[in-house]
Scaffold this active site. Sequence first.
Site, short mmCIF file in Angstrom:
data_model
loop_
_atom_site.label_atom_id
_atom_site.label_comp_id
_atom_site.label_asym_id
_atom_site.label_seq_id
_atom_site.Cartn_x
_atom_site.Cartn_y
_atom_site.Cartn_z
N GLU A 161 0.60 -0.75 0.14
CA GLU A 161 0.13 0.24 0.20
C GLU A 161 0.85 1.42 0.18
O GLU A 161 -0.06 1.78 0.60
CB GLU A 161 -0.93 -0.19 1.45
N GLU A 266 -6.70 -10.42 -1.38
CA GLU A 266 -7.59 -10.18 0.38
C GLU A 266 -9.02 -9.63 -0.30
O GLU A 266 -9.80 -9.47 0.13
CB GLU A 266 -6.76 -9.15 1.19
#
Length: 377
Positions: A161, A266
């Site tokens: 991220e 995810e």
Amino acid sequence: MKLYSNIKGKCALSAILVAAIFNLSIGQSFLKDEFKSHFLIGTAVNTATVTGQDAKATKIVKEHFNSITAENDMKWIHIHPELNTYNFKQADQFVEFGLKNNMFIIGHALIWHHQMDNKAFFDNDKKLLSRDAMLTRMRDHIFTVMGRYKGKVHGWDVVNEALADDGSLKKTKWLETIGDDFICKAFEYAQEADPNAELYYNDYSLEFPAKRDAVVRLVKKLQAKKIRIDAVGIQGHWGLDFPNKEELDAFIDSIAALGVKVMITEMDVDLLPRSFEYMGADISVNAELQKELNPFVSGLPDSMQYKLADRYAELFSQLITHKEKISRVTIWGVYDKISWLNYWPIQGRTNYPLLFDRNYQPKPAFDAVIKTARIKK
């Protein structure tokens, strides 16, 4: 129970595929078996699952999944809680569980700006570290963690991220101390630490053009420097109405064109009303709990079960069409009760984003995924 009640006119599946799904009976079936000709099918696990404390969850993982990701136990704050202290107990248990059950093991995550000791960026005088000093700390962390599990952990989310929604680098302490090549340095160190492990960049909202283009530039930058990257992981924190097919197709095709694999790392489907227009997965974003944003406290009505089943069927149908480009799909959690979406972006909600319910039972969405895998073989 009749599934896919709202599939006509909404779902992108063909009429032939829909008809075939209706007529299938799944019987005794396991996800990893159904997907063995497509891609690895994984899940995120916690300590209670890998130690057997949550025995029913442990059983589900052993039966249905051939890949596992450490949901939290390998993040910096857990494995490296203080500057000169490492705590490998829970990570060791995770790795041991994966090895014992012949699973593809994912380490998550080496470098991230959340869930880490902020003191790592400062010296004893509380001054921000120099570039060289911070690079030394980065390298030490990567070599220590990867070195312990060399030959055991098969793939690592090296950087997690780092990109903002507009495609720029997030303004983090990693960027501030090291500079805009901190991602390259992390991959360089990871490649040195375990040359045989797969190396990934992992992020959310990569299906959106600005961020998709940014991750393409990142992969090209690493490749130009002869630094290895094996896959890009798109987190797949999706909803009933996003992303659309064209956005996801464009992302998968763009990454595959670079010669690296795509991973859905995810995956879950958020059923609850949005508290704002934001559709990412930044854990620093939060909102207040309001009754209208938590409508299914007493249970999920059949109408929503069917919508979830439709959406999972739609997504997996699309992913299977790209199976030559995708190496793994990981569901982010084993069953609904322990999903992170019960406390993000609003603490205390009751969500139902996974394939197994709060009583460890397969949901209509599970049946939909199994049937889609069979039809698409």
